[in-house]
Design a protein around this motif. Structure first.
Motif, PDB file in Angstrom:
ATOM      1  N   ILE A  49       0.838  -1.209   0.000  1.00  0.00           N
ATOM      2  CA  ILE A  49       0.000   0.000   0.000  1.00  0.00           C
ATOM      3  C   ILE A  49       0.873   1.260   0.000  1.00  0.00           C
ATOM      4  CG2 ILE A  49      -1.678   1.328   1.337  1.00  0.00           C
ATOM      5  CD1 ILE A  49      -2.731  -1.440   2.377  1.00  0.00           C
ATOM      6  N   THR A  50       1.897   1.262   0.834  1.00  0.00           N
ATOM      7  CA  THR A  50       2.767   2.428   0.942  1.00  0.00           C
ATOM      8  C   THR A  50       3.554   2.651  -0.346  1.00  0.00           C
ATOM      9  OG1 THR A  50       2.937   2.068   3.325  1.00  0.00           O
ATOM     10  CG2 THR A  50       4.609   3.493   2.302  1.00  0.00           C
ATOM     11  N   ILE A  51       4.096   1.580  -0.902  1.00  0.00           N
ATOM     12  CA  ILE A  51       4.891   1.708  -2.130  1.00  0.00           C
ATOM     13  C   ILE A  51       4.035   2.201  -3.286  1.00  0.00           C
ATOM     14  CG2 ILE A  51       6.146   0.367  -3.872  1.00  0.00           C
ATOM     15  CD1 ILE A  51       7.352  -1.219  -1.473  1.00  0.00           C
ATOM     16  N   ARG A  52       2.781   1.783  -3.351  1.00  0.00           N
ATOM     17  CA  ARG A  52       1.943   2.222  -4.471  1.00  0.00           C
ATOM     18  C   ARG A  52       1.583   3.706  -4.361  1.00  0.00           C
ATOM     19  NH1 ARG A  52      -3.831  -0.349  -5.409  1.00  0.00           N
ATOM     20  NH2 ARG A  52      -4.969   1.536  -5.060  1.00  0.00           N
ATOM     21  N   MET A  53       1.759   4.287  -3.184  1.00  0.00           N
ATOM     22  CA  MET A  53       1.501   5.713  -3.026  1.00  0.00           C
ATOM     23  C   MET A  53       2.592   6.571  -3.685  1.00  0.00           C
ATOM     24  SD  MET A  53       0.112   5.657   0.870  1.00  0.00           S
ATOM     25  CE  MET A  53      -0.947   7.092   0.950  1.00  0.00           C
ATOM     26  N   ILE A  54       3.767   5.988  -3.892  1.00  0.00           N
ATOM     27  CA  ILE A  54       4.876   6.738  -4.496  1.00  0.00           C
ATOM     28  C   ILE A  54       4.575   7.079  -5.956  1.00  0.00           C
ATOM     29  CG2 ILE A  54       7.331   6.654  -5.120  1.00  0.00           C
ATOM     30  CD1 ILE A  54       7.683   4.930  -2.507  1.00  0.00           C
ATOM     31  N   PRO A  55       4.258   6.092  -6.814  1.00  0.00           N
ATOM     32  CA  PRO A  55       3.914   6.479  -8.186  1.00  0.00           C
ATOM     33  C   PRO A  55       2.601   7.257  -8.267  1.00  0.00           C
ATOM     34  CG  PRO A  55       3.685   4.107  -7.919  1.00  0.00           C
ATOM     35  CD  PRO A  55       4.326   4.638  -6.671  1.00  0.00           C
ATOM     36  N   ALA A  56       1.689   7.014  -7.327  1.00  0.00           N
ATOM     37  CA  ALA A  56       0.438   7.783  -7.317  1.00  0.00           C
ATOM     38  C   ALA A  56       0.740   9.268  -7.128  1.00  0.00           C
ATOM     39  CB  ALA A  56      -0.485   7.280  -6.212  1.00  0.00           C
ATOM     40  N   THR A  57       1.608   9.565  -6.194  1.00  0.00           N
ATOM     41  CA  THR A  57       1.998  10.951  -5.941  1.00  0.00           C
ATOM     42  C   THR A  57       2.752  11.521  -7.144  1.00  0.00           C
ATOM     43  OG1 THR A  57       2.113  10.472  -3.578  1.00  0.00           O
ATOM     44  CG2 THR A  57       3.232  12.470  -4.333  1.00  0.00           C
ATOM     45  N   ALA A  58       3.609  10.712  -7.745  1.00  0.00           N
ATOM     46  CA  ALA A  58       4.354  11.161  -8.933  1.00  0.00           C
ATOM     47  C   ALA A  58       3.402  11.479 -10.085  1.00  0.00           C
ATOM     48  CB  ALA A  58       5.367  10.100  -9.349  1.00  0.00           C
ATOM     49  N   LEU A  59       2.353  10.670 -10.253  1.00  0.00           N
ATOM     50  CA  LEU A  59       1.363  10.946 -11.301  1.00  0.00           C
ATOM     51  C   LEU A  59       0.711  12.313 -11.090  1.00  0.00           C
ATOM     52  CD1 LEU A  59      -0.284   7.423 -11.564  1.00  0.00           C
ATOM     53  CD2 LEU A  59       0.698   8.675 -13.494  1.00  0.00           C
ATOM     54  N   ILE A  60       0.385  12.616  -9.856  1.00  0.00           N
ATOM     55  CA  ILE A  60      -0.265  13.899  -9.542  1.00  0.00           C
ATOM     56  C   ILE A  60       0.711  15.054  -9.776  1.00  0.00           C
ATOM     57  CG2 ILE A  60      -1.281  15.286  -7.692  1.00  0.00           C
ATOM     58  CD1 ILE A  60      -2.243  12.499  -6.492  1.00  0.00           C
ATOM     59  N   ILE A  61       1.932  14.909  -9.253  1.00  0.00           N
ATOM     60  CA  ILE A  61       2.926  15.979  -9.364  1.00  0.00           C
ATOM     61  C   ILE A  61       3.290  16.254 -10.821  1.00  0.00           C
ATOM     62  CG2 ILE A  61       5.357  16.566  -8.887  1.00  0.00           C
ATOM     63  CD1 ILE A  61       4.973  15.106  -6.168  1.00  0.00           C
ATOM     64  N   PHE A  62       3.450  15.186 -11.625  1.00  0.00           N
ATOM     65  CA  PHE A  62       3.913  15.345 -13.006  1.00  0.00           C
ATOM     66  C   PHE A  62       2.769  15.564 -13.993  1.00  0.00           C
ATOM     67  CE2 PHE A  62       5.935  14.121 -17.015  1.00  0.00           C
ATOM     68  CZ  PHE A  62       7.123  14.826 -16.915  1.00  0.00           C
ATOM     69  N   SER A  63       1.535  15.487 -13.531  1.00  0.00           N
ATOM     70  CA  SER A  63       0.386  15.522 -14.451  1.00  0.00           C
ATOM     71  C   SER A  63       0.416  16.701 -15.414  1.00  0.00           C
ATOM     72  CB  SER A  63      -0.929  15.492 -13.677  1.00  0.00           C
ATOM     73  OG  SER A  63      -1.068  16.637 -12.865  1.00  0.00           O
ATOM     74  N   ASN A  64       0.710  17.890 -14.941  1.00  0.00           N
ATOM     75  CA  ASN A  64       0.701  19.078 -15.810  1.00  0.00           C
ATOM     76  C   ASN A  64       1.820  19.080 -16.854  1.00  0.00           C
ATOM     77  OD1 ASN A  64      -1.587  20.143 -14.615  1.00  0.00           O
ATOM     78  ND2 ASN A  64      -0.405  21.251 -13.080  1.00  0.00           N
ATOM     79  N   TYR A  65       2.805  18.223 -16.684  1.00  0.00           N
ATOM     80  CA  TYR A  65       3.918  18.142 -17.624  1.00  0.00           C
ATOM     81  C   TYR A  65       3.794  16.942 -18.570  1.00  0.00           C
ATOM     82  CZ  TYR A  65       5.801  21.411 -14.277  1.00  0.00           C
ATOM     83  OH  TYR A  65       5.968  22.490 -13.448  1.00  0.00           O
ATOM     84  N   LEU A  74      -6.209  12.249 -12.557  1.00  0.00           N
ATOM     85  CA  LEU A  74      -7.301  11.381 -12.125  1.00  0.00           C
ATOM     86  C   LEU A  74      -6.785  10.026 -11.651  1.00  0.00           C
ATOM     87  CD1 LEU A  74     -10.428  11.004 -11.964  1.00  0.00           C
ATOM     88  CD2 LEU A  74     -10.280  10.039 -14.264  1.00  0.00           C
ATOM     89  N   PHE A  75      -5.913   9.405 -12.446  1.00  0.00           N
ATOM     90  CA  PHE A  75      -5.358   8.101 -12.094  1.00  0.00           C
ATOM     91  C   PHE A  75      -4.519   8.192 -10.818  1.00  0.00           C
ATOM     92  CE2 PHE A  75      -2.297   4.515 -13.265  1.00  0.00           C
ATOM     93  CZ  PHE A  75      -3.170   3.513 -12.872  1.00  0.00           C
ATOM     94  N   GLY A  76      -3.732   9.258 -10.692  1.00  0.00           N
ATOM     95  CA  GLY A  76      -2.915   9.459  -9.494  1.00  0.00           C
ATOM     96  C   GLY A  76      -3.762   9.605  -8.243  1.00  0.00           C
ATOM     97  N   TRP A  77      -4.797  10.447  -8.320  1.00  0.00           N
ATOM     98  CA  TRP A  77      -5.673  10.625  -7.158  1.00  0.00           C
ATOM     99  C   TRP A  77      -6.435   9.340  -6.843  1.00  0.00           C
ATOM    100  CZ3 TRP A  77      -5.050  13.804  -3.468  1.00  0.00           C
ATOM    101  CH2 TRP A  77      -4.513  15.064  -3.691  1.00  0.00           C
ATOM    102  N   PHE A  78      -6.855   8.612  -7.881  1.00  0.00           N
ATOM    103  CA  PHE A  78      -7.540   7.335  -7.658  1.00  0.00           C
ATOM    104  C   PHE A  78      -6.628   6.360  -6.908  1.00  0.00           C
ATOM    105  CE2 PHE A  78      -8.480   2.965  -8.954  1.00  0.00           C
ATOM    106  CZ  PHE A  78      -9.794   2.854  -8.517  1.00  0.00           C
ATOM    107  N   ILE A 124       2.809   4.907 -20.267  1.00  0.00           N
ATOM    108  CA  ILE A 124       3.270   5.778 -19.186  1.00  0.00           C
ATOM    109  C   ILE A 124       4.621   6.384 -19.565  1.00  0.00           C
ATOM    110  CG2 ILE A 124       4.122   5.810 -16.799  1.00  0.00           C
ATOM    111  CD1 ILE A 124       1.918   3.733 -16.149  1.00  0.00           C
ATOM    112  N   ILE A 125       5.534   5.553 -20.027  1.00  0.00           N
ATOM    113  CA  ILE A 125       6.853   6.049 -20.394  1.00  0.00           C
ATOM    114  C   ILE A 125       6.766   7.062 -21.529  1.00  0.00           C
ATOM    115  CG2 ILE A 125       9.094   5.386 -21.371  1.00  0.00           C
ATOM    116  CD1 ILE A 125       8.734   2.698 -19.790  1.00  0.00           C
TER     117      ILE A 125
END
Length: 129
Positions: A49-65, A74-78, A124-125
Motif C-alpha cells: 500500500i505504501t509503495i503504491r503511493m509513491i507512483p500515485a503521488t508522482a502521477l499527480i505531481i507530473f500531471s501538468n507536464y 485522475l489516475f494518481g488521485w484514484f 506511461i513512459i
C-alpha cells in the motif's frame, strides 16, 4: 527538482508495468502466486500500500507536464485515495480478496491480459519522456 524526480519515478513505474506484463506472459504461475500473497502479512500488506503511493503521488505531481494531464491527475488521485482506504481495510479481508482473484485468474488468463500491462507501461513512459 521535484518534477524531475516525479518523471523518473513514472519511468520506473512504466518499466515495472512492462516487467509485470512479461512475468504474466512467460511465468503466469509466478504472477498468480504473487497475487495470492497480497495482504498475507503486515509487511506485505502495508508495504504494498505504501509503495503504491509513491507512483500515485508522482502521477499527480507530473500531471501538468505529461501528454495526458487530466488522466494522470485522475489516475494518481484514484491510486492515492484507494491506497489510503486500503490502510483501513482489515488485512485478512485484503488477503481473502486477492486469493479469490487468484482463484478466478487461471495462468492462461494472466497470459491473455499481459499485453495490456505491457501497453500501459509503454504508454506511461511515452507520456512522460
Amino acid at each position: 527538482m521535484i518534477i524531475e524526480i516525479a518523471k523518473w519515478t513514472l519511468i520506473a513505474f512504466g518499466l515495472f508495468f512492462i516487467l509485470i506484463g512479461a512475468i504474466m506472459l512467460f511465468r503466469p504461475k509466478i504472477a498468480r502466486e504473487t497475487l495470492r500473497k497480497a495482504g498475507s502479512t503486515n509487511l506485505i500488506n502495508y508495504g504494498e500500500i505504501t509503495i503504491r503511493m509513491i507512483p500515485a503521488t508522482a502521477l499527480i505531481i507530473f500531471s501538468n507536464y505529461s501528454k495526458y494531464p487530466e488522466f494522470f491527475k485522475l489516475f494518481g488521485w484514484f491510486m492515492l485515495i484507494t491506497s489510503i482506504v486500503l490502510y483501513f481495510v482489515p488485512k485478512k479481508l485484503h488477503h481473502a480478496f486477492s486469493n479469490k482473484c487468484a482463484d478466478i485468474l487461471k495462468p492462461g488468463y494472466f497470459q491473455l491480459i499481459s499485453p495490456f500491462a505491457i501497453m500501459i507501461g509503454i504508454m506511461i513512459i511515452k507520456s512522460v519522456a
